[in-house]
Design an enzyme around this catalytic site. Sequence first.
Site, PDB file in Angstrom:
ATOM      1  N   ASP A 182       0.846  -1.199   0.000  1.00 49.13           N
ATOM      2  CA  ASP A 182       0.000   0.000   0.000  1.00 49.13           C
ATOM      3  C   ASP A 182       0.887   1.257   0.000  1.00 49.13           C
ATOM      4  O   ASP A 182       0.720   2.167  -0.840  1.00 49.13           O
ATOM      5  CB  ASP A 182      -0.884  -0.039   1.255  1.00 49.13           C
ATOM      6  CG  ASP A 182      -2.020   0.955   1.246  1.00 49.13           C
ATOM      7  OD1 ASP A 182      -2.191   1.665   0.241  1.00 49.13           O
ATOM      8  OD2 ASP A 182      -2.744   1.020   2.268  1.00 49.13           O
ATOM      9  N   SER A 236      -3.067  -9.858   1.943  1.00 44.99           N
ATOM     10  CA  SER A 236      -3.164 -10.290   3.361  1.00 44.99           C
ATOM     11  C   SER A 236      -1.975 -11.070   3.902  1.00 44.99           C
ATOM     12  O   SER A 236      -1.945 -11.378   5.090  1.00 44.99           O
ATOM     13  CB  SER A 236      -4.440 -11.124   3.635  1.00 44.99           C
ATOM     14  OG  SER A 236      -5.576 -10.295   3.689  1.00 44.99           O
ATOM     15  N   THR A 237      -0.989 -11.406   3.046  1.00 43.12           N
ATOM     16  CA  THR A 237       0.091 -12.292   3.530  1.00 43.12           C
ATOM     17  C   THR A 237       1.254 -11.544   4.179  1.00 43.12           C
ATOM     18  O   THR A 237       2.245 -12.150   4.564  1.00 43.12           O
ATOM     19  CB  THR A 237       0.665 -13.168   2.394  1.00 43.12           C
ATOM     20  OG1 THR A 237       1.300 -12.312   1.433  1.00 43.12           O
ATOM     21  CG2 THR A 237      -0.415 -13.985   1.735  1.00 43.12           C
ATOM     22  N   GLY A 238       1.137 -10.203   4.294  1.00 40.24           N
ATOM     23  CA  GLY A 238       2.186  -9.425   4.959  1.00 40.24           C
ATOM     24  C   GLY A 238       1.754  -9.056   6.360  1.00 40.24           C
ATOM     25  O   GLY A 238       1.601  -9.920   7.226  1.00 40.24           O
TER      26      GLY A 238
HETATM   27  P1  ADP Z   1      -1.467  -6.979   3.965  1.00 40.65           P
HETATM   28  O1  ADP Z   1      -1.725  -5.901   4.992  1.00 40.65           O
HETATM   29  O2  ADP Z   1      -2.671  -7.238   3.082  1.00 40.65           O
HETATM   30  O3  ADP Z   1      -0.883  -8.205   4.561  1.00 40.65           O
HETATM   31  P2  ADP Z   1       1.171  -6.168   2.946  1.00 40.65           P
HETATM   32  O4  ADP Z   1       1.488  -5.053   2.025  1.00 40.65           O
HETATM   33  O5  ADP Z   1       1.735  -6.113   4.334  1.00 40.65           O
HETATM   34  O6  ADP Z   1      -0.426  -6.309   2.944  1.00 40.65           O
HETATM   35  O7  ADP Z   1       1.659  -7.527   2.313  1.00 40.65           O
HETATM   36  C1  ADP Z   1       1.011  -8.192   1.250  1.00 40.65           C
HETATM   37  C2  ADP Z   1       2.057  -8.849   0.369  1.00 40.65           C
HETATM   38  O8  ADP Z   1       2.633  -7.849  -0.473  1.00 40.65           O
HETATM   39  C3  ADP Z   1       3.230  -9.472   1.141  1.00 40.65           C
HETATM   40  O9  ADP Z   1       3.459 -10.760   0.589  1.00 40.65           O
HETATM   41  C4  ADP Z   1       4.398  -8.548   0.859  1.00 40.65           C
HETATM   42  O10 ADP Z   1       5.630  -9.238   0.818  1.00 40.65           O
HETATM   43  C5  ADP Z   1       4.042  -8.037  -0.516  1.00 40.65           C
HETATM   44  N1  ADP Z   1       4.637  -6.756  -0.950  1.00 40.65           N
HETATM   45  C6  ADP Z   1       5.100  -5.732  -0.205  1.00 40.65           C
HETATM   46  N2  ADP Z   1       5.556  -4.745  -1.001  1.00 40.65           N
HETATM   47  C7  ADP Z   1       5.371  -5.152  -2.289  1.00 40.65           C
HETATM   48  C8  ADP Z   1       5.649  -4.614  -3.578  1.00 40.65           C
HETATM   49  N3  ADP Z   1       6.207  -3.415  -3.737  1.00 40.65           N
HETATM   50  N4  ADP Z   1       5.318  -5.346  -4.678  1.00 40.65           N
HETATM   51  C9  ADP Z   1       4.742  -6.557  -4.557  1.00 40.65           C
HETATM   52  N5  ADP Z   1       4.446  -7.131  -3.382  1.00 40.65           N
HETATM   53  C10 ADP Z   1       4.766  -6.444  -2.256  1.00 40.65           C
END
Ligand code: ADP
Length: 182
Positions: free
Chosen positions: A41, A130-132
């Site tokens: 995000d 959701s996996t972060g």
């Molecule tokens: P959530 O709150 O839905 O878990 P996050 O952004 O914390 O969202 O993580 C969701 C996924 O996006 C995770 O697997 C993370 O590694 C990945 N992620 C983080 N930054 C990026 C990016 N710039 N491009 C692609 N995936 C990303």
Amino acid sequence: MEEKKLINGRLIIVSGDITRMTCDAIVNAANSSLMGGGGVDGAIHRAGGPGILKECKEIRKNRYPDGLPTGEAVATGAGNLPAHHVIHTVGPVWHGGNSGESEKLSRCYRRSLEEAAKLKLKSIAFPAISTGIYGYPKENAARIAYNAVYNFLDSADLPQTVYFVFYSPGDAALFMDVMDLR
Ligand code: ADP
């Protein structure tokens, strides 16, 4: 990692930064405030510039004053990104698996694809929603994401192409392992 193609070439697995994707839409794993946050995000708003947040504020004011519900999706422009649209969806926070998490995660993919189809988009890229920060186990999330996309594409001509963009090659490899595709 070389890209892998599934579902008759319509689902492509890649690893990298989703903000660099040149396709019609990228999906943002947003939170219900739509005001930006950490993880993907934050990366999307940083790379896309303030125009995206401005549109999100309008959406909050006009359509979702209480925030975007979990599982729902809305589209905005993409500002300075190479993509043309950002589809913001709110994934479920993982609470152990008995709080409707799988249905909500599945709905994120379906609703995002519906928004893309409504805009007649040919290509869309998803992060691993959701996996972060939200803590969803990656293996479970992989199956749900795949099934949701498979079911949608089965009865839809658009979008033609869906990308799963895993931030790390390890996460992409895990997806392939879970789907028994390596
Ligand atoms: P959530 O709150 O839905 O878990 P996050 O952004 O914390 O969202 O993580 C969701 C996924 O996006 C995770 O697997 C993370 O590694 C990945 N992620 C983080 N930054 C990026 C990016 N710039 N491009 C692609 N995936 C990303």
